[in-house]
Design a protein around this motif. Structure first.
Motif, PDB file in Angstrom:
ATOM      1  N   ALA A   2      42.629  36.595  50.294  1.00 39.07           N
ATOM      2  CA  ALA A   2      42.736  37.008  48.889  1.00 39.07           C
ATOM      3  C   ALA A   2      44.132  37.506  48.535  1.00 39.07           C
ATOM      4  O   ALA A   2      44.319  38.104  47.476  1.00 39.07           O
ATOM      5  N   ARG A  57      46.845  36.051  47.472  1.00 36.24           N
ATOM      6  CA  ARG A  57      47.431  35.514  46.244  1.00 36.24           C
ATOM      7  C   ARG A  57      46.877  36.233  45.014  1.00 36.24           C
ATOM      8  O   ARG A  57      47.628  36.654  44.138  1.00 36.24           O
ATOM      9  N   SER A  58      45.566  36.375  44.935  1.00 32.74           N
ATOM     10  CA  SER A  58      44.985  37.070  43.780  1.00 32.74           C
ATOM     11  C   SER A  58      45.365  38.544  43.796  1.00 32.74           C
ATOM     12  O   SER A  58      45.564  39.153  42.738  1.00 32.74           O
ATOM     13  N   ALA A  59      45.522  39.130  44.977  1.00 34.03           N
ATOM     14  CA  ALA A  59      45.951  40.527  45.081  1.00 34.03           C
ATOM     15  C   ALA A  59      47.376  40.694  44.557  1.00 34.03           C
ATOM     16  O   ALA A  59      47.671  41.632  43.813  1.00 34.03           O
ATOM     17  N   ASP A  92      48.870  38.731  42.424  1.00 39.98           N
ATOM     18  CA  ASP A  92      48.814  38.528  40.976  1.00 39.98           C
ATOM     19  C   ASP A  92      48.374  39.818  40.280  1.00 39.98           C
ATOM     20  O   ASP A  92      48.911  40.183  39.228  1.00 39.98           O
ATOM     21  N   PHE A  93      47.422  40.519  40.878  1.00 35.36           N
ATOM     22  CA  PHE A  93      46.959  41.791  40.315  1.00 35.36           C
ATOM     23  C   PHE A  93      48.082  42.823  40.324  1.00 35.36           C
ATOM     24  O   PHE A  93      48.321  43.506  39.324  1.00 35.36           O
ATOM     25  N   SER A  97      50.498  42.072  37.632  1.00 37.62           N
ATOM     26  CA  SER A  97      50.004  42.454  36.301  1.00 37.62           C
ATOM     27  C   SER A  97      50.147  43.957  36.073  1.00 37.62           C
ATOM     28  O   SER A  97      50.439  44.390  34.957  1.00 37.62           O
ATOM     29  N   ASN A 128      39.156  47.003  39.720  1.00 36.55           N
ATOM     30  CA  ASN A 128      39.978  45.791  39.609  1.00 36.55           C
ATOM     31  C   ASN A 128      40.683  45.465  40.922  1.00 36.55           C
ATOM     32  O   ASN A 128      40.852  44.292  41.263  1.00 36.55           O
ATOM     33  N   ALA A 140      40.279  42.011  42.967  1.00 36.87           N
ATOM     34  CA  ALA A 140      41.443  41.181  43.306  1.00 36.87           C
ATOM     35  C   ALA A 140      41.467  40.825  44.786  1.00 36.87           C
ATOM     36  O   ALA A 140      41.907  39.736  45.159  1.00 36.87           O
ATOM     37  N   GLU A 190      47.119  39.955  53.390  1.00 38.32           N
ATOM     38  CA  GLU A 190      46.347  40.918  52.601  1.00 38.32           C
ATOM     39  C   GLU A 190      46.802  42.349  52.889  1.00 38.32           C
ATOM     40  O   GLU A 190      46.901  43.166  51.977  1.00 38.32           O
TER      41      GLU A 190
END
Length: 140
Positions: A15, A17-19, A21-22, A25, A43, A47, A133
């Motif tokens: 995860a 990549r999504s982390a 991105d979070f 943001s 959130n 993520a 991660e």
């Protein structure tokens, strides 16, 4: 190709990549739009595709917030040296538990003399956290 092979040895998807991105943001968010701690932990867990997240005072080990809320034991209750190991680790530290999936813990420092321990709780049948991660949680 090597990345595909590495991922095939894990029991769950990475995860990171999504982390990241979070985290990006959060960095782009104006201070006036900052969310509360509970929403931030919710959130963050999402993520990382984690079952939960929490924040504790580093010096006392007192849990300040946890998502989902609960009276689950924290690993430093049983391992007094855990906070020191987390403090000295260059990236977040993955810790296995007897019940439940592994935890991923890191230290969060501010300009104030206090510091906190931030952690993720793996859910389901998740295997160990990846190095990517661990690095992403350290950046969070």
């Amino acid at each position: 190709m090597a990345g595909a092979q590495e991922q095939s040895h894990r029991s769950g998807p990475d995860a990171s990549r999504s982390a990241l991105d979070f985290v990006h943001s959060l960095l782009c968010q104006p201070p006036s739009q900052a969310t509360g701690l509970e929403a931030l932990l919710t959130n963050l867990a999402a993520a990382f595709a984690a079952g939960g997240a929490g924040l504790a005072d580093l010096s006392s080990g007192k849990v300040l917030a946890r998502h989902p809320a609960g009276a689950h034991r924290v690993p430093w209750d049983e391992d007094a040296q855990l906070a020191q190991r987390v403090q000295h680790s260059p990236t977040a530290l993955s810790v296995s538990r007897q019940t439940g999936g592994p935890l991923l813990l890191t230290v969060v420092r501010s300009r104030a003399p206090s510091a906190w321990m931030l952690w993720l709780e793996a859910g389901g049948e998740r295997g160990e956290w990846s190095g990517a991660e661990a690095a992403a949680l350290t950046l969070a």
